[in-house]
Enzyme design. Structure first.
Site, PDB file in Angstrom:
ATOM      1  N   HIS A  41       0.827  -1.208   0.000  1.00 49.66           N
ATOM      2  CA  HIS A  41       0.000   0.000   0.000  1.00 49.66           C
ATOM      3  C   HIS A  41       0.862   1.260   0.000  1.00 49.66           C
ATOM      4  O   HIS A  41       1.251   1.750   1.055  1.00 49.66           O
ATOM      5  CB  HIS A  41      -0.906  -0.010   1.231  1.00 49.66           C
ATOM      6  CG  HIS A  41      -1.807  -1.198   1.304  1.00 49.66           C
ATOM      7  ND1 HIS A  41      -1.350  -2.442   1.704  1.00 49.66           N
ATOM      8  CD2 HIS A  41      -3.121  -1.340   1.025  1.00 49.66           C
ATOM      9  CE1 HIS A  41      -2.356  -3.302   1.666  1.00 49.66           C
ATOM     10  NE2 HIS A  41      -3.444  -2.667   1.261  1.00 49.66           N
ATOM     11  N   GLY A 130      -3.844  -3.758  11.422  1.00 50.84           N
ATOM     12  CA  GLY A 130      -4.281  -4.226  10.106  1.00 50.84           C
ATOM     13  C   GLY A 130      -5.798  -4.286  10.115  1.00 50.84           C
ATOM     14  O   GLY A 130      -6.439  -3.653   9.281  1.00 50.84           O
ATOM     15  N   GLY A 168     -10.785   4.510   7.398  1.00 50.14           N
ATOM     16  CA  GLY A 168     -11.300   3.194   7.780  1.00 50.14           C
ATOM     17  C   GLY A 168     -11.282   2.996   9.287  1.00 50.14           C
ATOM     18  O   GLY A 168     -12.231   2.447   9.864  1.00 50.14           O
ATOM     19  N   HIS A 271      -4.088   3.320  -3.355  1.00 43.57           N
ATOM     20  CA  HIS A 271      -4.221   2.775  -1.997  1.00 43.57           C
ATOM     21  C   HIS A 271      -3.454   1.473  -1.798  1.00 43.57           C
ATOM     22  O   HIS A 271      -2.630   1.367  -0.904  1.00 43.57           O
ATOM     23  CB  HIS A 271      -5.708   2.548  -1.661  1.00 43.57           C
ATOM     24  CG  HIS A 271      -5.936   1.544  -0.575  1.00 43.57           C
ATOM     25  ND1 HIS A 271      -5.922   1.893   0.755  1.00 43.57           N
ATOM     26  CD2 HIS A 271      -6.142   0.199  -0.619  1.00 43.57           C
ATOM     27  CE1 HIS A 271      -6.117   0.802   1.484  1.00 43.57           C
ATOM     28  NE2 HIS A 271      -6.256  -0.238   0.680  1.00 43.57           N
ATOM     29  N   GLU A 420     -17.669  -3.650  24.918  1.00 45.26           N
ATOM     30  CA  GLU A 420     -16.838  -4.855  25.045  1.00 45.26           C
ATOM     31  C   GLU A 420     -15.645  -4.837  24.096  1.00 45.26           C
ATOM     32  O   GLU A 420     -14.535  -5.232  24.466  1.00 45.26           O
ATOM     33  CB  GLU A 420     -17.683  -6.112  24.786  1.00 45.26           C
ATOM     34  CG  GLU A 420     -18.816  -6.346  25.787  1.00 45.26           C
ATOM     35  CD  GLU A 420     -20.070  -5.550  25.468  1.00 45.26           C
ATOM     36  OE1 GLU A 420     -20.106  -4.850  24.417  1.00 45.26           O
ATOM     37  OE2 GLU A 420     -21.036  -5.615  26.262  1.00 45.26           O
ATOM     38  N   ASP A 478     -32.698 -15.494  31.263  1.00 44.41           N
ATOM     39  CA  ASP A 478     -32.398 -14.515  30.219  1.00 44.41           C
ATOM     40  C   ASP A 478     -32.495 -15.106  28.815  1.00 44.41           C
ATOM     41  O   ASP A 478     -32.552 -14.373  27.821  1.00 44.41           O
ATOM     42  CB  ASP A 478     -31.020 -13.880  30.434  1.00 44.41           C
ATOM     43  CG  ASP A 478     -31.095 -12.665  31.356  1.00 44.41           C
ATOM     44  OD1 ASP A 478     -32.211 -12.132  31.534  1.00 44.41           O
ATOM     45  OD2 ASP A 478     -30.053 -12.277  31.897  1.00 44.41           O
ATOM     46  N   HIS A 482     -28.774 -14.819  25.468  1.00 43.71           N
ATOM     47  CA  HIS A 482     -27.703 -14.647  26.450  1.00 43.71           C
ATOM     48  C   HIS A 482     -26.970 -15.946  26.772  1.00 43.71           C
ATOM     49  O   HIS A 482     -26.003 -15.938  27.520  1.00 43.71           O
ATOM     50  CB  HIS A 482     -28.280 -14.049  27.744  1.00 43.71           C
ATOM     51  CG  HIS A 482     -28.521 -12.574  27.654  1.00 43.71           C
ATOM     52  ND1 HIS A 482     -29.232 -12.003  26.617  1.00 43.71           N
ATOM     53  CD2 HIS A 482     -28.129 -11.547  28.445  1.00 43.71           C
ATOM     54  CE1 HIS A 482     -29.270 -10.690  26.792  1.00 43.71           C
ATOM     55  NE2 HIS A 482     -28.605 -10.395  27.894  1.00 43.71           N
TER      56      HIS A 482
END
Ligand SMILES: Cc1ncc(C[n+]2csc(CCOP(=O)(O)OP(=O)(O)O)c2C)c(N)n1
Ligand SMILES: [Mg+2]
Length: 674
Positions: A41, A130, A168, A271, A420, A478, A482
């Site tokens: 690139h 990456g 990105g 690119h 998370e 749940d 879950h």
């Protein structure tokens, strides 16, 4: 002004012509290396060369002679596809391992110039990037680590974290989690240089995005400005301003991708592929670069080498400040930086185990984990915990652990928010920074939300520990959204990851020890919501879980005809099934398998020994079968899940899905043909 700042002033800017020549050295190396490899690139290195030149020659605190200097500024190339930018810099700055030969071997087997930057291959590369967005997430963790360690050790920890991020990186969802967390924690040592080139692979960004990134960062509590990314003065003054800010800073640097390429500049065609001989010839003319491929005129190389050495005095001064500290502080700093566990750790763990044996308890393994953490975090001060908004469910905050916040970086518990993925990426950054063993909490089913970062932790060999509770249908009401069923198998599929599923309080402690001692890779502790009986009643100094599997209930007399293998909450079910089988005269043994990976790593004899040669092998785990054949064989019987769970009290679910002692015994008997 801090002592560091007094030693290392930001040097005077280069004159424009000198700057251009130094930046063009990056561009030339990137074009030539990609051309030779016929892969890579060139666009980003050519577009971001001015930003990098200003940063590395005027601001970044580092010494090319010592890539591991603990108080160096961190530079994260979040847009890892632009790896040639980093390799060119490392070569030009004089990092010993980065020779021109390595540049010529860009992307070839065994080189230290892999396609995307890998910190474990290349000195001077801070993290493996990456997968877009991850580097930004790592950098947030590095910046947290810096503030936390500064709060603990004072002025020997005093550095910045810089990120080069692309369109990105900022389009990926993880970036929002990272940005919001950094803004909330007011990580003012974090500076993001956004390569604002308006181009991605498919073409102009307008095809898919119309976000005002400056406003977006501002909304999350950052300073954000827009500058011309080819104007060295504008870049320098924006960075200088960022360094004195009380908030993290994002500098949107308007650049032209493939800067200098006569027909491909500003286009996505620059690119991700070699420019071609004609385009490179044109670029050399346009940039006024007449040196042959891979050759850097000596005055330019000397300029770069001087930049690579300009941090030497600052590093020496830092070493003196370190040497002036009390010997215990110095020793503690070195210990944490090297990642060695403290001397008292093993004794603490042993004493805690004796207590567990002396006072057996029926508790959920998540509670057993909280209790173990109470002991372990006292002995291991570098453990920094957290949870993605499930603190009370994950039990990751032992009593008395202070919260880490913008006003109190010495705290050791991070409220990551419902983020998370950002949490897992930040934890990777903390581990990479060194000095911290990060651990966290969420539900096992949400390991999917962390998975890209978990995979990178495994690839990089970083010690991060994820407590993932509510590890099966045993969470009950749940319901199937879950209830993890495929997650254990999916996590076990990641190389270099320890998936630990303890069956009681004693195994939970042992698994925590295995996670802490797994210095070169991540671990997941899969823990229950529901209570489990304590099966381990005898003191063993040895960590039985370290074998991956061990006989927890031997045959009552002689050779067993049934071996039952189980993990976590299903070990108690297996032990009950054994009683039923023994009562029918079918000699049965039970093997607890807290860690598949450790079992697989054992030598063949040990593995054969624990697996044994009973006529019937039964596996029990409230999850899918995938992976179990390695233990029970293709002809083994598996009692577990074949689809998603359901919403009901957990005991009803175990009955409904047939994961009971009676069903296990029945399965064994029918396989025996009795
Ligand atoms: C998570 C992820 N998805 C997709 C890719 C593949 N990919 C590499 S670069 C890129 C986008 C290129 O645009 P930008 O980030 O703006 O970089 P630039 O072309 O400007 O250098 C994509 C989609 C990736 N590396 N990571
Ligand atoms: Mg772009």
């Amino acid at each position: 002004m801090s002592a560091t700042a007094a030693v290392q002033r930001d040097p005077a800017p280069l004159d424009r012509a000198a700057h251009d020549r130094m930046a063009n050295a990056i561009r030339a190396l990137a074009m030539d290396a990609v051309e030779l490899a016929k892969s890579g690139h060139p666009g980003l290195p050519m577009g971001a060369a001015d930003i990098a030149t200003v940063l590395f020659t005027q601001f970044l605190k580092f010494d090319a002679a010592d890539p591991q200097w603990p108080d160096r500024d961190r530079f994260v190339l979040s847009a890892g596809h632009g790896s040639m930018l980093l390799y060119a810099l490392l070569y030009l700055l004089g990092y010993e391992a980065m020779t021109i030969d390595q540049i010529k071997r860009f992307r070839q087997l065994g080189s230290n110039t892999p396609g995307h930057p890998e910190n474990f291959e290349t000195p001077g590369v801070e993290t493996t990037t990456g997968p877009l967005g991850q580097g930004l997430g790592n950098a947030v963790g590095m910046a947290i680590a810096e503030r936390h360690l500064a709060a603990q050790f004072g002025e020997i920890v005093d550095h910045h974290t810089y990120v080069l991020a692309s369109d990105g990186d900022l389009m990926e969802g993880i970036s929002q989690e990272a940005i919001a967390l950094a803004g909330h924690l007011k990580l003012n040592r974090l500076i993001v240089l956004f390569d604002d080139n308006g181009i991605s692979i498919d073409g102009p960004l307008s095809l898919a995005d119309s976000t005002d990134q400056v406003k977006r960062f501002q909304a999350s509590g950052w300073n954000a400005t827009r500058i011309d990314g080819h104007d060295p003065q504008a870049i320098a003054s924006a960075i200088a301003k960022a360094k004195s800010s009380d908030r993290p800073t994002m500098i949107a640097c308007k650049t032209t991708i493939g800067f200098g390429a006569p027909t491909k500049a500003g286009k996505s065609s620059s690119h991700g592929s070699a420019l071609g001989a004609d385009e490179i010839k044109g670029a050399r003319e346009k940039l006024g670069w007449s040196a042959p491929p891979f050759e850097i005129p000596s005055d330019i190389l000397n300029g770069w080498r001087a930049a690579g050495a300009r941090g030497k005095d600052a590093r020496k001064a830092w070493e003196q400040r370190l040497a002036a500290l009390p010997v215990e502080t110095r020793g503690e700093f070195a210990r944490r930086h090297n990642g060695d566990l403290p001397l008292g750790y093993a004794d603490t763990a042993r004493a805690f185990k004796e207590k567990l044996i002396a006072e057996p308890k029926e508790v959920a393994t998540r509670v057993a984990s909280e209790n173990a953490l109470g002991a372990l975090t006292g002995a291991v001060p570098e453990m920094v915990g957290g949870s993605a908004d499930l603190t009370g469910s994950n039990n990751t905050r032992p009593k008395g652990m202070a919260v880490l916040s913008a006003d109190a970086f010495a705290g050791r518990f991070i409220h990551y928010g419902i983020r998370e993925h950002g949490m897992a990426a930040a934890m990777n950054g903390m581990a990479l920074h060194r000095g911290i063993i990060p651990y966290s909490g969420t539900f096992l089913v949400f390991s999917d939300y962390c998975r890209p970062a978990l995979r990178l932790a495994a690839l990089m060999g970083e010690r991060v520990i994820h407590v993932m509770t509510h590890d099966s249908i045993g969470l009950g009401e749940d319901g199937p959204t879950h209830q993890p069923v495929e997650h254990l198998a999916a996590l076990r599929a990641i190389p270099n990851m320890r998936v630990l599923r303890p069956c009681d309080a004693v195994e939970t402690l042992e698994c925590w020890q295995l996670a802490l001692e797994h210095k070169d890779g991540p671990s997941v502790l899969a823990l229950t919501r529901q209570n489990l009986p304590q099966l381990r009643r005898e003191m063993t100094t040895r960590n039985l879980c370290a074998a991956g599997a061990y006989e927890i209930a031997p045959s009552i007399a002689g050779q067993a005809s049934v071996s039952i293998f189980a993990t976590g909450s299903e070990v108690a079910i297996a032990v009950e099934a054994k009683k039923l089988l023994d009562a029918r005269g079918v000699l049965t043994r039970v093997v607890s398998v807290p860690c598949f990976e450790l079992l697989a790593a054992a030598d063949a004899d040990t593995r054969r020994g624990v697996i044994g040669d009973a006529a019937v092998k039964v596996g029990v785990e409230a999850a899918v079968r995938q992976g179990w054949d390695a233990i029970i064989g293709a002809d083994g019987v598996f009692v577990g899940m074949t689809g998603f769970g359901a919403s009901a009290p957990y005991k009803d679910l175990y009955r409904h899905f047939g994961i009971t002692p009676e069903k296990v015994a029945e399965a064994a008997l029918s396989q025996l043909g009795t």
